[in-house]
Design an enzyme around this catalytic site. Structure first.
Site, PDB file in Angstrom:
ATOM      1  N   GLY A 166      31.657  45.092  41.766  1.00  0.00           N
ATOM      2  CA  GLY A 166      32.756  44.229  42.218  1.00  0.00           C
ATOM      3  C   GLY A 166      33.656  43.810  41.078  1.00  0.00           C
ATOM      4  O   GLY A 166      33.412  44.110  39.913  1.00  0.00           O
TER       5      GLY A 166
ATOM      6  N   ARG B 234      35.912  40.744  36.581  1.00  0.00           N
ATOM      7  CA  ARG B 234      36.903  40.123  35.678  1.00  0.00           C
ATOM      8  C   ARG B 234      38.305  40.488  36.154  1.00  0.00           C
ATOM      9  O   ARG B 234      39.208  40.672  35.347  1.00  0.00           O
ATOM     10  CB  ARG B 234      36.711  40.614  34.254  1.00  0.00           C
ATOM     11  CG  ARG B 234      36.702  42.125  34.144  1.00  0.00           C
ATOM     12  CD  ARG B 234      36.922  42.521  32.738  1.00  0.00           C
ATOM     13  NE  ARG B 234      36.680  43.945  32.596  1.00  0.00           N
ATOM     14  CZ  ARG B 234      36.984  44.632  31.542  1.00  0.00           C
ATOM     15  NH1 ARG B 234      37.537  44.028  30.526  1.00  0.00           N
ATOM     16  NH2 ARG B 234      36.739  45.912  31.469  1.00  0.00           N
TER      17      ARG B 234
ATOM     18  N   LYS C 179      43.582  42.191  35.524  1.00  0.00           N
ATOM     19  CA  LYS C 179      42.304  42.518  34.884  1.00  0.00           C
ATOM     20  C   LYS C 179      42.152  41.614  33.668  1.00  0.00           C
ATOM     21  O   LYS C 179      43.025  41.617  32.797  1.00  0.00           O
ATOM     22  CB  LYS C 179      42.344  43.984  34.464  1.00  0.00           C
ATOM     23  CG  LYS C 179      41.061  44.553  33.913  1.00  0.00           C
ATOM     24  CD  LYS C 179      41.224  46.064  33.925  1.00  0.00           C
ATOM     25  CE  LYS C 179      40.081  46.804  33.317  1.00  0.00           C
ATOM     26  NZ  LYS C 179      40.305  48.256  33.436  1.00  0.00           N
TER      27      LYS C 179
ATOM     28  N   ASP D 279      31.781  37.714  30.805  1.00  0.00           N
ATOM     29  CA  ASP D 279      32.608  36.514  30.630  1.00  0.00           C
ATOM     30  C   ASP D 279      33.892  36.552  31.460  1.00  0.00           C
ATOM     31  O   ASP D 279      34.679  35.611  31.427  1.00  0.00           O
ATOM     32  CB  ASP D 279      32.941  36.302  29.146  1.00  0.00           C
ATOM     33  CG  ASP D 279      33.731  37.464  28.542  1.00  0.00           C
ATOM     34  OD1 ASP D 279      34.115  38.385  29.290  1.00  0.00           O
ATOM     35  OD2 ASP D 279      33.950  37.440  27.318  1.00  0.00           O
TER      36      ASP D 279
ATOM     37  N   ARG E 205      37.775  52.262  46.118  1.00  0.00           N
ATOM     38  CA  ARG E 205      37.046  53.178  45.247  1.00  0.00           C
ATOM     39  C   ARG E 205      35.947  53.864  46.049  1.00  0.00           C
ATOM     40  O   ARG E 205      35.553  53.358  47.111  1.00  0.00           O
ATOM     41  CB  ARG E 205      36.372  52.381  44.112  1.00  0.00           C
ATOM     42  CG  ARG E 205      37.321  51.487  43.352  1.00  0.00           C
ATOM     43  CD  ARG E 205      36.595  50.236  42.823  1.00  0.00           C
ATOM     44  NE  ARG E 205      37.554  49.275  42.266  1.00  0.00           N
ATOM     45  CZ  ARG E 205      37.892  49.229  40.986  1.00  0.00           C
ATOM     46  NH1 ARG E 205      37.331  50.030  40.111  1.00  0.00           N
ATOM     47  NH2 ARG E 205      38.788  48.357  40.565  1.00  0.00           N
TER      48      ARG E 205
ATOM     49  N   ASP F 268      32.586  53.874  40.759  1.00  0.00           N
ATOM     50  CA  ASP F 268      33.444  52.696  40.933  1.00  0.00           C
ATOM     51  C   ASP F 268      34.777  52.885  40.223  1.00  0.00           C
ATOM     52  O   ASP F 268      35.701  52.087  40.426  1.00  0.00           O
ATOM     53  CB  ASP F 268      32.749  51.422  40.423  1.00  0.00           C
ATOM     54  CG  ASP F 268      32.202  51.570  39.021  1.00  0.00           C
ATOM     55  OD1 ASP F 268      31.391  52.484  38.798  1.00  0.00           O
ATOM     56  OD2 ASP F 268      32.595  50.791  38.142  1.00  0.00           O
TER      57      ASP F 268
ATOM     58  N   ASP G 148      41.270  52.881  35.693  1.00  0.00           N
ATOM     59  CA  ASP G 148      40.367  52.306  34.690  1.00  0.00           C
ATOM     60  C   ASP G 148      40.313  53.114  33.396  1.00  0.00           C
ATOM     61  O   ASP G 148      39.407  53.900  33.156  1.00  0.00           O
ATOM     62  CB  ASP G 148      38.967  52.070  35.275  1.00  0.00           C
ATOM     63  CG  ASP G 148      38.924  50.774  36.071  1.00  0.00           C
ATOM     64  OD1 ASP G 148      39.979  50.102  36.175  1.00  0.00           O
ATOM     65  OD2 ASP G 148      37.861  50.426  36.589  1.00  0.00           O
TER      66      ASP G 148
HETATM   67  P1  AMP Z   1      34.441  48.788  34.010  1.00  0.00           P
HETATM   68  O1  AMP Z   1      33.538  49.338  32.953  1.00  0.00           O
HETATM   69  O2  AMP Z   1      35.615  48.015  33.466  1.00  0.00           O
HETATM   70  O3  AMP Z   1      34.840  49.822  35.020  1.00  0.00           O
HETATM   71  O4  AMP Z   1      33.588  47.696  34.786  1.00  0.00           O
HETATM   72  C1  AMP Z   1      32.367  47.958  35.423  1.00  0.00           C
HETATM   73  C2  AMP Z   1      31.876  46.698  36.073  1.00  0.00           C
HETATM   74  O5  AMP Z   1      31.580  45.699  35.097  1.00  0.00           O
HETATM   75  C3  AMP Z   1      32.852  46.057  37.041  1.00  0.00           C
HETATM   76  O6  AMP Z   1      32.115  45.466  38.084  1.00  0.00           O
HETATM   77  C4  AMP Z   1      33.517  45.009  36.185  1.00  0.00           C
HETATM   78  O7  AMP Z   1      34.072  43.956  36.949  1.00  0.00           O
HETATM   79  C5  AMP Z   1      32.368  44.525  35.339  1.00  0.00           C
HETATM   80  N1  AMP Z   1      32.818  43.983  34.062  1.00  0.00           N
HETATM   81  C6  AMP Z   1      33.301  44.659  32.990  1.00  0.00           C
HETATM   82  N2  AMP Z   1      33.614  43.822  31.989  1.00  0.00           N
HETATM   83  C7  AMP Z   1      33.333  42.569  32.418  1.00  0.00           C
HETATM   84  C8  AMP Z   1      33.445  41.252  31.853  1.00  0.00           C
HETATM   85  N3  AMP Z   1      33.903  41.050  30.613  1.00  0.00           N
HETATM   86  N4  AMP Z   1      33.049  40.219  32.614  1.00  0.00           N
HETATM   87  C9  AMP Z   1      32.567  40.392  33.867  1.00  0.00           C
HETATM   88  N5  AMP Z   1      32.444  41.596  34.452  1.00  0.00           N
HETATM   89  C10 AMP Z   1      32.817  42.668  33.745  1.00  0.00           C
HETATM   90 MG    MG Z   2      36.004  49.960  36.550  1.00  0.00          MG
END
Ligand code: AMP
Ligand code: MG
Length: 493
Positions: A91, A94, A114, A126, A184, A253, A263
């Site tokens: 989900g 962030r 984002k 965070d 997605r 995702d 992404d």
């Molecule tokens: P991503 O690697 O950006 O595609 O993110 C994969 C998952 O990790 C998604 O559910 C993001 O919302 C979560 N995520 C990535 N970075 C953070 C962060 N700093 N804080 C909270 N969730 C994160």
């Molecule tokens: Mg992502």
């Protein structure tokens, strides 16, 4: 805190039609949001007031601190396979969907943030993003757009005035991004994993209406939907391979149902052609290596197919599996078809012959291990049309490999009548001269983090017109100097 100038004209179908697929949410109360850059061309296309976006109210809205009129900020639920392992709940941890806007043609886009703070999906994170990765996504998305690759695009980058802990202290930032949607493969997986088939059906109906309306009246519409998504993914990944793009984190995702690239975390472009090229620090087994991307797209589509099985044939699961498997097996043909068409144009062929796939494959065999700059090779192949082979040959460690292939290619173009100037023009219209070379991207991000946006802005301008050679931009044409060393990227944090 809004201003009357900030009119987005939101029309939020996701919020309205898909109750239960998200959590309504608010962005963080950041100390000092400031707009760093606004994508003027995109803002204009979307009919937005570019001056208003640059005001304090614009910064507040684009960081998630304030809510614009008509927005319904929400965090979307999704699951996903990450490096092959399933997470039932990822989900927007962030991120937030602010709402949907329509351009002058009536095309619908998500406006999404984002880095806007923690949400119920944040798990241990965070909820923040930092400046370097935000600007990387901005730059790469714009480069891909100019290269005619379907992609999400940055509308703005905003600093938040916060310090964020990563490997050291970084400046907090938010990316405002625009996408055809944020559906997605993992969105389907979220509800399928819970066996909530009515919701999977509702989501599929929504996705079809939004992205594949031509399928609404088709009898086997869910199978046709799988096929249509597979076709768009095949076309997308074929484009990636034609320009040397490595996504780096093709988790389910991070695969959009719309067929857009989404992404930009650890992505990079290859300089030297290498099917095994990997840049991401966490991709230790090369799952998402350059040449592995078509196979991974098919793997991801298989996960989508699994989530759709009960819709494909509700009563006979064996039949559903048979139908879906046939469809997935067609991926390779789809892919080869679009890839071959693209490669023909790259090597200057207008017509098609059966042997073209072999000719193209022989080129890749010839390049493997030869240290050939992938982007420069195709531009220099255009020189060979005019008879001068030396510039292309010079890219090969062992020039005899190039000589042998050029002879095969010459025999083929002799059967593809076109005058030389037309062939060269056709090749240069599809073979970029400027791509986001890793050393330039890194330098632009490093200087931007130190407070100087000049190199970033210059690079954006260079990449906005990738096919036309321009005076004074010679340094953007070539690969990184040896002193740059092997390049490593990190997930977008
Ligand atoms: P991503 O690697 O950006 O595609 O993110 C994969 C998952 O990790 C998604 O559910 C993001 O919302 C979560 N995520 C990535 N970075 C953070 C962060 N700093 N804080 C909270 N969730 C994160
Ligand atoms: Mg992502």
């Amino acid at each position: 805190m809004t201003t009357s100038l900030l009119k987005f004209g939101f029309d939020n179908t996701y919020a309205r039609d898909l109750d239960g697929f998200y959590v309504l949410w608010q962005g963080e109360d950041f100390p000092n949001p400031e707009v760093l850059c606004v994508n003027m061309a995109l803002a204009n296309d979307l009919g937005l007031d570019t001056n208003a976006l640059r005001t304090q109210a614009g910064a507040d809205v684009l960081s998630g601190k304030a809510t614009a009129d008509g927005a319904t900020p929400l965090a979307m639920a999704y699951a996903g396979h990450q490096f092959g392992g399933f997470s039932a709940q990822l989900g927007d941890g962030r991120a937030m969907l602010l709402g949907e806007i329509l351009d002058a043609q009536g095309q619908r886009f998500d406006l999404h943030l984002k880095g806007s703070g923690r949400t119920p999906f944040s798990r241990g994170g965070d909820g923040k993003a930092v400046l370097g990765p935000v600007l990387r996504e901005y730059l790469m998305g714009e480069a891909m757009h100019a290269l005619e690759v379907p992609t999400t695009r940055a509308l703005a980058a905003v600093t938040t005035g916060e310090q964020v802990m990563r490997e050291g202290i970084k400046q907090g930032a938010v990316l405002a991004r625009v996408a055809s949607s944020h559906l997605r493969v993992g969105t389907f997986q979220f509800f399928a994993a819970r066996q909530e088939w009515a919701r999977v059906r509702q989501l599929a109906d929504y996705a079809i209406a939004r992205h594949y309306p031509e399928l609404l009246a088709v009898e086997d519409k869910y199978l046709a939907f799988l096929s249509a998504v597979a076709y768009r993914q095949a076309a997308l990944v074929a484009k990636w391979l034609q320009i040397g793009f490595v996504h780096g984190v093709m988790n389910t995702d991070n695969m959009a149902i719309s067929g857009e690239t989404i992404d930009y975390g650890p992505c990079a472009f290859v300089d030297t052609y290498d099917a095994g090229a990997v840049f991401s620090s966490i991709d230790r087994n090369g799952r998402y290596a350059f040449g592995n991307q078509p196979a991974i797209a098919q793997w991801n589509l298989t996960r989508l197919a699994e989530a759709l099985l009960p819709l494909i044939d509700e009563k006979d699961s064996d039949n559903a599996v048979r139908l879906a498997t046939d469809e997935l097996n067609r991926f390779t043909d789809h892919y080869t078809e679009v890839w071959t068409a693209g490669m023909r144009a790259k090597i200057g062929l207008r017509g098609a012959e059966d042997g073209d796939v072999d000719l193209i494959n022989h080129l890749f065999t010839a390049m493997e291990g030869e240290g050939v700059d992938y982007t420069q090779f195709f531009r220099r192949l255009a020189d060979a049309v005019g008879g001068s082979d030396n510039s292309a040959k010079a890219l090969f460690a062992d020039q005899t490999k190039c000589v042998a292939w050029l002879a095969e290619w010459r025999a083929r173009i002799a059967r593809d009548p076109q005058d030389a100037a037309a062939r060269i023009a056709m090749m240069n219209a599809v073979n970029p001269i400027y791509i986001p070379r890793n050393h330039h991207v890194q330098e632009a991000l490093d200087t931007a983090e130190a407070g100087d946006m000049a190199l970033f802005e210059t690079l954006l301008g260079v990449l906005a017109d990738p096919y036309n050679k321009r005076e004074g931009l010679e340094k953007y044409e070539g690969p990184a100097p040896d002193t740059f060393g092997p390049y490593q990227t990190f997930c977008g944090t």
